[in-house]
Design a protein around this motif. Structure first.
Motif, PDB file in Angstrom:
ATOM      1  N   CYS A  69      18.936  70.169  27.895  1.00 45.37           N
ATOM      2  CA  CYS A  69      18.518  70.115  29.289  1.00 45.37           C
ATOM      3  C   CYS A  69      17.449  71.187  29.445  1.00 45.37           C
ATOM      4  O   CYS A  69      17.703  72.364  29.184  1.00 45.37           O
ATOM      5  N   ILE A  70      16.256  70.776  29.832  1.00 43.44           N
ATOM      6  CA  ILE A  70      15.142  71.705  30.005  1.00 43.44           C
ATOM      7  C   ILE A  70      14.763  71.714  31.480  1.00 43.44           C
ATOM      8  O   ILE A  70      14.382  70.680  32.031  1.00 43.44           O
ATOM      9  N   ALA A  71      14.904  72.872  32.110  1.00 44.27           N
ATOM     10  CA  ALA A  71      14.592  73.004  33.537  1.00 44.27           C
ATOM     11  C   ALA A  71      13.487  74.038  33.710  1.00 44.27           C
ATOM     12  O   ALA A  71      13.518  75.104  33.106  1.00 44.27           O
ATOM     13  N   THR A  72      12.522  73.709  34.542  1.00 44.35           N
ATOM     14  CA  THR A  72      11.414  74.608  34.833  1.00 44.35           C
ATOM     15  C   THR A  72      11.451  74.983  36.310  1.00 44.35           C
ATOM     16  O   THR A  72      11.566  74.104  37.169  1.00 44.35           O
ATOM     17  N   TYR A  73      11.370  76.272  36.563  1.00 50.99           N
ATOM     18  CA  TYR A  73      11.372  76.800  37.931  1.00 50.99           C
ATOM     19  C   TYR A  73      10.066  77.526  38.203  1.00 50.99           C
ATOM     20  O   TYR A  73       9.501  78.153  37.307  1.00 50.99           O
ATOM     21  N   ARG A  74       9.600  77.437  39.434  1.00 50.17           N
ATOM     22  CA  ARG A  74       8.413  78.168  39.872  1.00 50.17           C
ATOM     23  C   ARG A  74       8.876  79.295  40.791  1.00 50.17           C
ATOM     24  O   ARG A  74       9.529  79.066  41.795  1.00 50.17           O
ATOM     25  N   LEU A  75       8.530  80.519  40.423  1.00 44.65           N
ATOM     26  CA  LEU A  75       8.868  81.706  41.178  1.00 44.65           C
ATOM     27  C   LEU A  75       7.600  82.277  41.803  1.00 44.65           C
ATOM     28  O   LEU A  75       6.616  82.513  41.109  1.00 44.65           O
ATOM     29  N   LEU A  76       7.609  82.438  43.103  1.00 39.58           N
ATOM     30  CA  LEU A  76       6.516  83.110  43.797  1.00 39.58           C
ATOM     31  C   LEU A  76       7.016  84.461  44.262  1.00 39.58           C
ATOM     32  O   LEU A  76       8.060  84.554  44.908  1.00 39.58           O
ATOM     33  N   VAL A  77       6.288  85.514  43.889  1.00 32.31           N
ATOM     34  CA  VAL A  77       6.664  86.876  44.269  1.00 32.31           C
ATOM     35  C   VAL A  77       5.438  87.575  44.843  1.00 32.31           C
ATOM     36  O   VAL A  77       4.299  87.253  44.521  1.00 32.31           O
ATOM     37  N   GLU A  78       5.710  88.567  45.663  1.00 26.09           N
ATOM     38  CA  GLU A  78       4.641  89.363  46.279  1.00 26.09           C
ATOM     39  C   GLU A  78       4.896  90.829  45.960  1.00 26.09           C
ATOM     40  O   GLU A  78       6.021  91.324  46.105  1.00 26.09           O
ATOM     41  N   LYS A  79       3.856  91.510  45.492  1.00 30.60           N
ATOM     42  CA  LYS A  79       3.984  92.936  45.172  1.00 30.60           C
ATOM     43  C   LYS A  79       4.182  93.729  46.459  1.00 30.60           C
ATOM     44  O   LYS A  79       3.517  93.485  47.448  1.00 30.60           O
ATOM     45  N   ASN A  80       5.153  94.663  46.420  1.00 36.72           N
ATOM     46  CA  ASN A  80       5.423  95.503  47.603  1.00 36.72           C
ATOM     47  C   ASN A  80       4.302  96.472  47.869  1.00 36.72           C
ATOM     48  O   ASN A  80       3.546  96.866  47.056  1.00 36.72           O
TER      49      ASN A  80
END
Length: 80
Positions: A69-80
């Motif tokens: 099972c191959i799952a791909t996630y997209r993470l969006l982060v913002e620098k503090n």
């Protein structure tokens, strides 16, 4: 913001789909829409982009079964 792709691969050698399906469900419960803590960053979103369940191994040997099972996630982060 920064755009990061995370990929998780689950592998199981059972003949039955039950074990990999259970692990897949648990992974989704853990990561879908999770809010991550990352030092120096604020997590904006974590979204599942794709998921593929593959049965392989029998083309090599009828006695071998591998589920992936191959799952791909997209993470969006913002620098503090």
């Amino acid at each position: 913001y920064e755009d990061i792709l995370l990929q998780f691969t689950l592998v199981d050698s059972s003949d039955s789909i039950a074990t990999i399906a259970d692990a897949e469900t648990k992974m989704y419960a853990l990561f879908d829409d999770a809010i991550l803590t990352i030092t120096g960053y604020t997590s904006i979103t974590l979204d599942r982009e794709s998921s593929v369940l593959i049965k392989k191994g029998q083309e090599i040997d009828d006695n071998i079964t591998l589920w992936s099972c191959i799952a791909t996630y997209r993470l969006l982060v913002e620098k503090n």
